[in-house]
Design an enzyme around this catalytic site. Structure first.
Site, mmCIF file in Angstrom:
data_model
loop_
_atom_site.group_PDB
_atom_site.id
_atom_site.type_symbol
_atom_site.label_atom_id
_atom_site.label_comp_id
_atom_site.label_asym_id
_atom_site.label_seq_id
_atom_site.Cartn_x
_atom_site.Cartn_y
_atom_site.Cartn_z
ATOM 1 N N GLU A 163 -19.225 17.854 1.832
ATOM 2 C CA GLU A 163 -20.180 18.851 1.345
ATOM 3 C C GLU A 163 -20.646 18.489 -0.066
ATOM 4 O O GLU A 163 -19.926 17.804 -0.812
ATOM 5 C CB GLU A 163 -19.491 20.234 1.332
ATOM 6 C CG GLU A 163 -20.407 21.363 0.891
ATOM 7 C CD GLU A 163 -19.823 22.753 1.195
ATOM 8 O OE1 GLU A 163 -18.638 22.841 1.570
ATOM 9 O OE2 GLU A 163 -20.563 23.732 1.054
ATOM 10 N N ASN B 117 -23.913 28.035 9.126
ATOM 11 C CA ASN B 117 -22.509 27.906 8.749
ATOM 12 C C ASN B 117 -22.022 29.245 8.223
ATOM 13 O O ASN B 117 -22.676 29.850 7.357
ATOM 14 C CB ASN B 117 -22.349 26.854 7.631
ATOM 15 C CG ASN B 117 -20.959 26.875 7.023
ATOM 16 O OD1 ASN B 117 -20.009 26.410 7.627
ATOM 17 N ND2 ASN B 117 -20.832 27.433 5.820
ATOM 18 N N GLU B 118 -20.914 29.713 8.762
ATOM 19 C CA GLU B 118 -20.333 30.980 8.289
ATOM 20 C C GLU B 118 -21.427 32.025 8.085
ATOM 21 O O GLU B 118 -21.554 32.609 6.997
ATOM 22 C CB GLU B 118 -19.484 30.755 7.019
ATOM 23 C CG GLU B 118 -18.297 29.856 7.291
ATOM 24 C CD GLU B 118 -17.246 29.819 6.182
ATOM 25 O OE1 GLU B 118 -17.467 30.386 5.101
ATOM 26 O OE2 GLU B 118 -16.169 29.207 6.420
ATOM 27 N N TYR C 60 -8.285 28.000 7.479
ATOM 28 C CA TYR C 60 -7.585 27.319 6.382
ATOM 29 C C TYR C 60 -6.136 27.803 6.320
ATOM 30 O O TYR C 60 -5.867 29.001 6.454
ATOM 31 C CB TYR C 60 -8.293 27.601 5.046
ATOM 32 C CG TYR C 60 -9.606 26.847 4.918
ATOM 33 C CD1 TYR C 60 -9.623 25.522 4.498
ATOM 34 C CD2 TYR C 60 -10.812 27.435 5.260
ATOM 35 C CE1 TYR C 60 -10.814 24.806 4.397
ATOM 36 C CE2 TYR C 60 -12.019 26.736 5.168
ATOM 37 C CZ TYR C 60 -12.005 25.416 4.734
ATOM 38 O OH TYR C 60 -13.176 24.704 4.633
ATOM 39 N N GLU D 93 -14.050 23.320 10.224
ATOM 40 C CA GLU D 93 -13.395 23.338 8.907
ATOM 41 C C GLU D 93 -11.943 23.735 9.110
ATOM 42 O O GLU D 93 -11.673 24.801 9.687
ATOM 43 C CB GLU D 93 -14.078 24.330 7.955
ATOM 44 C CG GLU D 93 -15.446 23.872 7.508
ATOM 45 C CD GLU D 93 -16.093 24.778 6.468
ATOM 46 O OE1 GLU D 93 -15.363 25.436 5.704
ATOM 47 O OE2 GLU D 93 -17.336 24.823 6.444
ATOM 48 N N GLN E 99 -11.808 18.582 2.868
ATOM 49 C CA GLN E 99 -12.952 17.739 3.056
ATOM 50 C C GLN E 99 -12.545 16.301 2.766
ATOM 51 O O GLN E 99 -11.469 16.081 2.223
ATOM 52 C CB GLN E 99 -14.081 18.174 2.143
ATOM 53 C CG GLN E 99 -14.544 19.611 2.431
ATOM 54 C CD GLN E 99 -15.827 20.006 1.704
ATOM 55 O OE1 GLN E 99 -16.489 19.193 1.080
ATOM 56 N NE2 GLN E 99 -16.173 21.291 1.774
HETATM 57 O O1 AHR Z 1 -14.891 23.922 2.573
HETATM 58 C C1 AHR Z 1 -15.224 24.796 1.546
HETATM 59 C C2 AHR Z 1 -15.974 26.023 2.032
HETATM 60 O O2 AHR Z 1 -15.151 26.797 2.860
HETATM 61 C C3 AHR Z 1 -17.186 25.763 2.873
HETATM 62 O O3 AHR Z 1 -18.323 25.494 2.119
HETATM 63 C C4 AHR Z 1 -17.349 27.056 3.611
HETATM 64 O O4 AHR Z 1 -17.983 26.897 4.864
HETATM 65 C C5 AHR Z 1 -15.936 27.582 3.715
HETATM 66 O O5 AHR Z 1 -15.840 28.895 3.332
#
Ligand code: AHR
Length: 499
Positions: free
Chosen positions: A27, A174-175, A250, A306, A355
């Site tokens: 990103e 995205n999101e 995450y 992600e 990432q």
């Molecule tokens: O990976 C960091 C961020 O996490 C991304 O930009 C977003 O899609 C997510 O909230």
């Protein structure tokens, strides 16, 4: 010492593990693109057309299958036409999501496609739904993938690229529930239908459209998408608007407010992190179950685009740059995720760690011209033999408390079995019998990734503190193999199939 058995039927094959489960994400965030991948043509750091070559070499060694770009949250404020043409004439913008810094658009469409070509990776482009237009996204697809003569083809040729590129993976937002527009699921589903309609297949380039999906265990979002999108795997109209649905997850040791340090953590934090890593199993099961209701033939893929750990930023760094160190703990988070991904191979088509360079759970940390491979990088490397292999179920047997701290998966490819094993116990070794049934195996070769401490990590001064080493603490028996896994270790065993 904990004692367990892993039963593996070598002759009962499961679904193929897509190589795209080993995908990546880059990103415009902090030093991922600028400094991480892109140094510019005039940099003293060895580069090709501005792309640093040490990254390329390291990622090619992973057989990197795809790269998602330009975000993330950034994707929904990115306007692709700002990133084409002569670099010094490109407009600048403010990256409001990440650090509030100026983005000069020097890394744009042509630079990204050049990076993918150098890596040998498939591009996965994430289109702007949050602040873009249908026309803008439609024209981006045309610019990239159309041949012949058209307004966007002429623009591409004017910028030096004659032939169209091949682009398969295309994200529709995205999101959208958050940074991508703060939408409700129903509204987002309608927008996916609208945007996807105009993301055309030009010539024989076939898009795999990925709808912006849920966070974590918000199954209602997936249910709404599946219910509103229509016909899956049927030939009737309307056909599938999208081929994949994304989900993000995450792993953290606690809530967002107290994520904690990447390197300064205790054993309790470590075990909480391992529990968070294992939670991906329930999350993938939940979304898959919802999808099965509407798509029992499994024509639509689940795309975890992600995933990874998220810690406090390193002291003294920009909080908006998400730069964190990477320890053996992160490596074990990755190995556990991969075991679970392999188990879900029938529905899970792609996964992208967040990432690739200098951001969150990175493979590579750079500082000027130095480059460090993280412990997580080594898990990707040791596991790369699972890419496009046929999965094998692994049945772990033993006391619950013992098998809870063990994780395993296996696959066959090219006449050999690859078995991945993690002992998550912070202090205790584990004795494991690999009960291999159905076929005989030849001489095994094993490697181990571990370190003295779970907090150990690599730095420019000590780049090899955590790295793979040969592992010979295994014996061949009548039943298969026995081995003692040291505490907090990841081991891979590869053996040829001889019958
Ligand atoms: O990976 C960091 C961020 O996490 C991304 O930009 C977003 O899609 C997510 O909230």
């Amino acid at each position: 010492m904990p004692n367990a058995t892993a039963v593996i039927n070598l002759d009962i094959e499961g679904p193929t593990i897509s190589r795209h489960l080993y995908g990546h994400f880059a990103e415009h965030l902090g030093r991922c693109i600028y400094g991480g991948f892109w140094v510019g043509e005039d940099s003293p750091i060895p580069n090709e057309g501005g792309i640093r070559l040490d990254d390329v070499e390291a990622l090619r060694a992973l057989n990197i299958p795809n790269l998602r770009w330009p975000g993330g949250c950034f994707a929904d404020e990115y306007h692709w036409k700002d990133g084409i043409g002569p670099r010094e004439q490109r407009p600048t913008m403010v990256n409001t999501h990440w650090g509030d810094v100026e983005e000069n658009n020097h890394f744009g469409t042509h630079e990204f496609m050049a990076l993918c070509e150098l890596l040998g990776a498939e591009p996965y482009i994430s289109g702007n739904v949050g602040s873009g237009t249908v026309r803008e996204m439609s024209e981006w697809v045309e610019y990239l993938t159309r041949d012949g003569d058209s307004p966007m083809v002429r623009l591409r040729r004017a910028n030096g690229r004659e032939e169209p590129w091949r682009v398969k993976y295309w994200g529709i937002g995205n999101e959208t529930w958050g940074c991508g527009g703060n939408m409700r699921a129903e509204y987002s589903a309608d927008l996916v239908r609208q945007y996807a309609t105009y993301c055309r297949d030009h010539g024989d380039n076939k898009l795999y459209r990925i709808a912006s999906g849920a966070s974590d265990d918000v199954y209602q979002w997936t249910e709404t998408l599946m219910r509103q999108i229509g016909c899956f795997g049927c030939e009737a109209t309307p056909k599938n608007y999208f081929q994949g649905i994304s989900v993000h997850y995450y792993a953290m040791a606690g809530p967002w407010e107290t994520k904690g340090s990447a390197t300064d953590f205790d054993t309790d934090d470590y075990y909480r992190t391992m529990a968070a890593a294992r939670r991906i199993d329930r999350i993938l099961t939940g979304h898959s179950t919802v999808m099965d209701v509407y798509d029992p033939g499994r024509t639509v893929g689940l795309v975890l685009d992600e995933w990874g750990t998220w810690w406090d930023v390193e002291p003294g760094t920009n909080p908006g740059f998400l730069f964190q160190q990477n320890t053996l703990r992160d490596a074990l988070v990755a190995s556990v995720h991969f075991d679970i991904f392999h188990k879900h191979a029938a529905r899970l088509h792609m996964a992208n760690i967040a990432q690739t360079v200098n951001v969150l759970q990175a493979m590579i940390l750079t500082d000027g011209d130095s480059l460090v491979l993280t412990p997580t990088y080594h898990v990707f490397e040791m596991n790369k033999g699972h890419q496009d292999a046929t999965s094998l179920a692994v049945h772990l047997r033993g006391e619950d408390a013992e098998t809870d701290l063990l994780s395993a998966s296996a696959s066959v490819k090219d006449g050999a079995v690859l078995i991945s094993l993690s002992n998550l116990h912070a202090e205790e070794p584990a004795e494991l019998t690999l009960d291999l049934r159905g076929r005989a195996v030849g001489e095994p070769v094993a490697r181990i990734l571990s370190a003295d401490r779970i907090q150990d990590h690599n730095t420019p001064e000590a780049p090899h503190t955590v790295g793979p080493r040969p592992f010979d603490d295994l014996k061949t028996t009548d039943r298969g193999l026995t081995l003692t896994l040291p505490p907090h270790s990841f081991v891979t065993v590869r053996a040829p199939l001889v019958t």
